[in-house]
Design an enzyme around this catalytic site. Structure first.
Site, PDB file in Angstrom:
ATOM      1  N   SER A   5     -43.633  23.434   1.271  1.00  0.00           N
ATOM      2  CA  SER A   5     -44.713  23.223   1.853  1.00  0.00           C
ATOM      3  C   SER A   5     -45.812  23.984   1.898  1.00  0.00           C
ATOM      4  O   SER A   5     -45.072  25.384   1.712  1.00  0.00           O
ATOM      5  CB  SER A   5     -44.709  22.549   3.237  1.00  0.00           C
ATOM      6  OG  SER A   5     -44.360  23.676   4.066  1.00  0.00           O
ATOM      7  N   ASP A   6     -47.091  24.005   1.885  1.00  0.00           N
ATOM      8  CA  ASP A   6     -48.033  25.226   2.257  1.00  0.00           C
ATOM      9  C   ASP A   6     -47.491  25.495   3.848  1.00  0.00           C
ATOM     10  O   ASP A   6     -46.966  24.715   4.578  1.00  0.00           O
ATOM     11  CB  ASP A   6     -49.403  24.829   2.295  1.00  0.00           C
ATOM     12  CG  ASP A   6     -50.162  25.997   1.938  1.00  0.00           C
ATOM     13  OD1 ASP A   6     -49.917  26.984   2.441  1.00  0.00           O
ATOM     14  OD2 ASP A   6     -51.371  25.747   1.440  1.00  0.00           O
ATOM     15  N   CYS A   7     -47.913  26.796   4.285  1.00  0.00           N
ATOM     16  CA  CYS A   7     -47.767  27.230   5.402  1.00  0.00           C
ATOM     17  C   CYS A   7     -48.502  26.875   6.528  1.00  0.00           C
ATOM     18  O   CYS A   7     -49.749  27.480   6.715  1.00  0.00           O
ATOM     19  CB  CYS A   7     -47.542  28.551   5.456  1.00  0.00           C
ATOM     20  SG  CYS A   7     -46.612  29.411   4.049  1.00  0.00           S
TER      21      CYS A   7
END
Ligand SMILES: *[C@@H]1O[C@H](CO)[C@@H](O)[C@H](O)[C@H]1NC(C)=O
Ligand SMILES: *[C@@H]1O[C@H](CO)[C@@H](O)[C@H](O)[C@H]1NC(C)=O
Ligand SMILES: *[C@@H]1O[C@H](CO)[C@@H](O)[C@H](O)[C@H]1NC(C)=O
Ligand SMILES: *[C@@H]1O[C@H](CO)[C@@H](O)[C@H](O)[C@H]1NC(C)=O
Length: 804
Positions: free
Chosen positions: A332-334
């Protein structure tokens, strides 16, 4: 066989990472700096706890000089008995063995970027998050610079490298970056998993992150993705099961907005048609996975058609893992999972958010959300432990391919790489070549460029970007080996006079007097203007796409009084409405140099003085300001809508005026194209039972068996008509019959060739009828339209009739 987790000579080492208070405070400062520099971070999501954890785990990286790895039998001979440490077993068997030994609580620790340590199994904590967009970067807590390795080669921002249209360059850069990354890993300064490249389509000039991407064209972006990923990943021993480092294509998908007029990426719901998704937004990711064999894909913050991408089972499990067969992990993106719960309120409880994303196919969470909520989600029956097993298995398999579980890395394939392999003269030379190859010459009046280094006795160098360093390396940067500023690059050839003309790129007040004075005295004037990260960046989309502040005034006023030719150099990621300069006869040349990397100033001088014949071509459309005034950035539609006056996007669809177009770029030598051979007719054989035999069809389906392996060649003669040798990109475009709202034209292939003065070469394109001539219909299926397809090369047009 490079594995030596077992059967190695056992030596007793006492590792005592005792830290002095100085080292501790150094580590904390370092970690704070990297926290501030971090890009992939949802605002305000770094809790103090997370921060302290990062600080504690950073200690090893900052102070230590040894890499992080598992199965260290020299410290613990007992580990040799574990199947997961046994390199004679296959990866799947080793992963199974490891997963079976873990408790649920331990498993959950492997779902986050700061992966947990299990000391009884000899597994140290591992930081998954490193970045290498255009060189090894300090953004991301997994990588640091220190006095052992103070810097790494900083290549141009991707948008400029893409402008080279040179696929072997994309791969060559990736290879240098992975060598430097491995060298840094070996001394404990970097991880093995890099969340690069960014292959989102640059669909709007205002996007602050367009500079990170390979531009607006799906084919170029696909070639860039596959090339750069291969360069990063491919193992020196040719073993496809091994990874040099692991790359990651991001941000999946239709994520092309950061913060525009209050609409931010954490809340944006991209409304995307099936057709646009399949023929514009997905192709670079598909190519990254299928052609590049990438080890990871990152899902984005935004929603696509009402679903957060990181919790969409169709997009993740269905497409990436199912259709494209990803061999690796989805991250996932952060901190996307936190965002879909906290900001988007997509689920009622955090446990549901954890369960939904893992069940959708997410394997790793940048952030801490899955570490906090997954165990409770399993206990609540929202997902089975087997789903967690599947996720961590994908993560472990990637680490196995990297050799992380193979014991001491110094005895493995890349074990000899170290500080001497970083910032080598060859690597830095490639950074200069990449900038040379990307720089685009947009305007050149007779008698302007190239300047003669012998007849120019004085050169006025003016502009807010004329002597910049950090501006040249854009974002997701590392500490470069060194910088050559434009002023320094030019001064190496001729005597220069310098005036910034503006205090900074914002240029609220131009300082004209001194600048005008040197321009009126010098034999030629170079103006270096444009933007920097204060204008276009992550979380910063533009509203105005003209030169910032009074820069245009500076250019015009200088041009009026200049004694010699006026060379305008635009340093920017996105295109600029510079119609004022395009139409001003006093501005005799215009160059676009992207953000050209550490050697940018040298490359700019190489082009200006004709040591390098410019060959870059624009990888994106340059729109007028009117576009930015009229078109909402939030409208994801690629196709124009005559009913509303919406003009569409990119050269494939946009119907309005441009400042410059995709593919534009001049050279110091004119090049001519001649068609040597191309068919006029292609017949697609259809079986007797086919419905098109009996009724008129406007297209046939790509899946039809008759369509397989149907290809033809186009041969072209390309001649350099000038007196300077140089490289030239041959573009093959096609205009399909107008069915299904097809693109007005699209790039079917490109080749960059090197041509000495007056020489001619025969270029061959192989065209696969179904793959290259097809279009995506409104429902997302690929079809080959029957009728006249017009092929374009330069100003040549050739009509090809496709029939059954
Ligand atoms: C490693 O695996 C191989 C292949 O199954 C096996 O023959 C060998 O005994 C194993 N080594 C150890 C130390 O268990
Ligand atoms: C857990 O596994 C059981 C048995 O395979 C299955 O019936 C059930 O649907 C699964 N639960 C979830 C939430 O996936
Ligand atoms: C140009 O920039 C370099 C690097 O920052 C600096 O050392 C030099 O003094 C600058 N030159 C001028 C004339 O300002
Ligand atoms: C492509 O890039 C490579 C690496 O820099 C270079 O050697 C080659 O000459 C380039 N090709 C052309 C046609 O310019």
């Amino acid at each position: 066989m490079y594995c030596n987790a077992i059967n190695e000579v056992i030596e007793t080492k006492i590792l005592a990472p005792s830290l002095s208070p100085e080292a501790l405070s150094l580590a904390i400062t370092g970690a704070m700096a990297s926290t501030q520099n971090r890009g992939e971070r949802s605002s305000g999501s770094v809790s103090l706890v997370m921060f302290l954890i990062i600080v504690l785990f950073s200690l090893r990286g900052v102070s230590g000089q040894s890499p992080v790895f598992a199965c260290d039998v020299s410290k613990n001979p007992g580990l040799g008995a574990f199947g997961f440490c046994n390199c004679s077993l296959g990866i799947a068997a080793r992963v199974d063995d490891l997963v079976k030994r873990l408790t649920l609580q331990e498993k959950v620790g492997f779902l986050v970027n700061k992966a947990g340590a299990v000391s009884r199994l000899g597994i140290p904590s591992y930081e998954w998050w490193s970045e290498a967009l255009h060189g090894v970067s300090y953004v991301g807590p997994g990588t640091h610079f220190s006095n052992v390795i103070p810097g790494a080669t900083s290549f141009p921002m991707v948008i400029l490298t893409a402008a080279s249209f040179n696929t072997s360059l994309f791969e060559a850069i990736g290879k240098v970056v992975s060598t430097e990354a491995r060298a840094m890993y070996n001394v404990g300064l970097a991880g093995l998993t890099f969340w690069s490249p960014n292959v989102n389509i640059f669909r709007d000039p205002r996007w602050g992150r367009g500079q990170e991407t390979p531009g607006e064209d799906p084919l170029l972006s696909s070639k860039y993705a596959a090339g750069y990923v291969k360069g990063l990943q491919q193992s020196d021993d040719g073993d496809v099961n091994r990874l040099k480092v692991a790359a990651c294509c991001k941000h999946y998908t239709a994520y092309d907005i950061d913060n525009w007029k209050g609409v931010d990426r954490y809340h944006f719901n991209a409304l995307v048609t099936k057709q646009d998704l399949d023929d514009t937004f997905q192709p670079p990711f598909k190519s990254c996975v299928i052609d590049g064999n990438v080890a990871s894909v990152m899902c984005s913050y935004n929603q696509v058609n009402g679903k957060p991408t990181c919790a969409d089972p169709d997009l993740l499990a269905g497409v990436i893992r199912g259709e494209w067969q990803l061999n690796g992990y989805i991250v996932s993106d952060c901190d996307s999972v936190g965002v879909l719960y906290n900001n988007q309120h997509y689920t009622k409880t955090p446990e549901e958010a954890a369960a939904k994303s893992i069940l959708a196919g997410l394997d790793l969470n940048c952030g801490s959300f899955l570490g906090q909520h997954t165990e409770a989600a399993v206990k609540a029956g929202l997902l089975n432990e087997s789903a967690v097993d599947k996720a961590i298995s994908n993560n472990f398999a990637t680490q196995m391919r990297l050799g992380f579980f193979d014991g001491d890395p110094s005895k493995q394939l890349y074990g000899k790489l170290g500080p001497k392999d970083v910032c080598t003269p060859q690597n830095q030379e490639l950074a200069r070549e990449a900038a040379q190859q990307g720089i685009v010459l947009l305007k050149n009046s007779p008698g302007s460029l190239p300047l003669s280094p012998t007849s120019i006795k004085s050169l006025a160098v003016i502009g807010p970007n004329a002597n910049v360093t950090k501006t040249m390396i854009g974002n997701y940067e590392g500490t470069p080996c060194r910088y050559t500023t434009p002023l320094q690059g030019l001064t190496a050839s001729v005597p220069t006079l310098y005036q910034p003309g503006c205090p900074n790129v914002a240029c609220s007040t131009a300082q004209l007097d001194d600048a005008k004075k040197i321009a009126s005295q010098a034999d030629a004037t170079v103006l270096v203007v444009g933007a920097d990260l204060s204008i276009e960046a992550e979380s910063r989309d533009r509203v105005d796409i003209r030169l910032p502040g009074q820069q245009a005034l500076l250019v015009t006023e200088i041009a009026k009084v200049a004694k010699g030719p006026v060379i305008l150099v635009i340093m920017s990621g996105g295109g600029m409405d510079i119609s004022f300069a395009k139409n001003d006869d006093k501005v005799t040349s215009i160059l676009w140099v992207g953000y050209p990397g550490e050697a940018g100033g040298a490359a700019i001088a190489d082009v200006i003085f004709g040591y390098y014949n410019p060959s870059g071509r624009l990888p994106m459309t340059w729109y007028p300001q009117e576009f930015a005034d009229k078109v909402p950035m939030t409208n994801m539609n690629m196709r124009p809508d005559p009913a509303t006056g919406y003009p569409g996007r990119t050269y494939r669809f946009y119907t309005g005026e441009t400042i410059y177009s995709f593919g534009d770029g001049l050279s110091y030598s004119p090049v001519s194209h001649h068609l040597a051979s191309a068919p006029k007719l292609v017949s697609i054989p259809l079986g007797e039972e086919h419905v098109c035999q009996f009724q008129k069809c406007k297209s046939i389906d790509l899946l039809e068996s008759s369509c397989q392996n149907l290809a033809f060649d186009i041969h072209l003669r390309v001649k350099n008509m000038g007196r300077m040798g140089g490289s030239h990109t041959v573009f093959l475009f096609t205009t399909p019959p107008s069915v299904y709202n097809a693109p007005k034209k699209h790039l079917l292939g490109f080749q960059k060739v090197s041509l000495t003065a007056q020489s001619e070469q025969l270029i061959k394109f192989k065209v696969d009828v179904c793959k290259d001539l097809s279009v995506v219909d409104e429902l997302g299926s690929r079809k080959v339209a029957l009728g006249a397809h017009v092929l374009h090369v330069g100003s040549l047009k050739h009509s090809l009739n496709v029939r059954i």
